[in-house]
Design a protein around this motif. Structure first.
Motif, mmCIF file in Angstrom:
data_model
loop_
_atom_site.group_PDB
_atom_site.id
_atom_site.type_symbol
_atom_site.label_atom_id
_atom_site.label_comp_id
_atom_site.label_asym_id
_atom_site.label_seq_id
_atom_site.Cartn_x
_atom_site.Cartn_y
_atom_site.Cartn_z
ATOM 1 N N GLN A 65 1.060 -1.254 0.261
ATOM 2 C CA GLN A 65 -0.212 0.145 0.471
ATOM 3 C C GLN A 65 0.781 1.500 -0.020
ATOM 4 O OE1 GLN A 65 -2.830 -0.236 3.692
ATOM 5 N NE2 GLN A 65 -1.188 0.171 5.177
ATOM 6 N N PRO A 66 0.494 2.189 -0.465
ATOM 7 C CA PRO A 66 1.583 3.426 -0.503
ATOM 8 C C PRO A 66 1.450 3.746 0.563
ATOM 9 C CG PRO A 66 -1.013 4.419 -1.538
ATOM 10 C CD PRO A 66 -0.968 2.469 -1.305
ATOM 11 N N VAL A 67 2.736 4.401 1.153
ATOM 12 C CA VAL A 67 2.832 5.631 1.855
ATOM 13 C C VAL A 67 2.918 7.184 2.036
ATOM 14 C CG1 VAL A 67 4.038 3.852 3.228
ATOM 15 C CG2 VAL A 67 5.536 5.200 1.356
ATOM 16 N N GLY A 68 2.499 7.746 3.240
ATOM 17 C CA GLY A 68 2.446 9.224 2.575
ATOM 18 C C GLY A 68 1.525 9.970 2.544
ATOM 19 N N LYS A 69 1.348 11.076 2.603
ATOM 20 C CA LYS A 69 0.042 12.031 1.369
ATOM 21 C C LYS A 69 0.654 11.721 0.558
ATOM 22 C CE LYS A 69 0.706 15.157 5.334
ATOM 23 N NZ LYS A 69 0.906 17.349 5.945
ATOM 24 N N PRO A 70 -0.569 11.469 -0.077
ATOM 25 C CA PRO A 70 -1.421 11.308 -1.599
ATOM 26 C C PRO A 70 -1.076 12.821 -1.994
ATOM 27 C CG PRO A 70 -3.111 11.548 -0.260
ATOM 28 C CD PRO A 70 -2.172 11.515 0.682
ATOM 29 N N TYR A 71 -0.220 12.429 -3.891
ATOM 30 C CA TYR A 71 -0.092 13.506 -4.751
ATOM 31 C C TYR A 71 -1.225 14.404 -4.365
ATOM 32 C CZ TYR A 71 2.152 15.883 -8.564
ATOM 33 O OH TYR A 71 3.368 16.622 -8.704
#
Length: 85
Positions: A65-71
């Motif tokens: 799963q992606p990490v961090g804030k969405p671009y």
């Protein structure tokens, strides 16, 4: 590493189940962190007796799963300052 197969006659697919310790090793975290992830709903686990077991596909889903804030790209149009109005 030993994996466990769920034996359930109602299910044709037999998912591989990992213990909390095995999951922690795969994710390179502590067992307590895995329990926290289960408690917070970030990893889906099955409770069998007193122990939780996690499907290998669930571990892969969590790892990928992606990490961090969405671009969110910045606007290329100039924004007017409310003071200029």
């Amino acid at each position: 590493m030993q994996t466990y197969r769920m034996t359930d006659s109602s299910s044709n697919d037999n998912p591989e189940l990992l213990s909390v310790a095995q999951t922690a090793k795969l994710l390179d975290v502590t067992r307590q962190r895995v329990h926290d992830l289960i408690k917070n709903g970030q990893i889906v686990a099955r409770k069998l007796g007193n122990y939780y077991y996690i499907e290998t596909v669930e571990v892969e889903r969590y790892k990928n799963q992606p990490v961090g804030k969405p671009y969110q790209p910045r606007s290329t149009t100039a924004q007017q300052n409310s003071i200029d109005n």
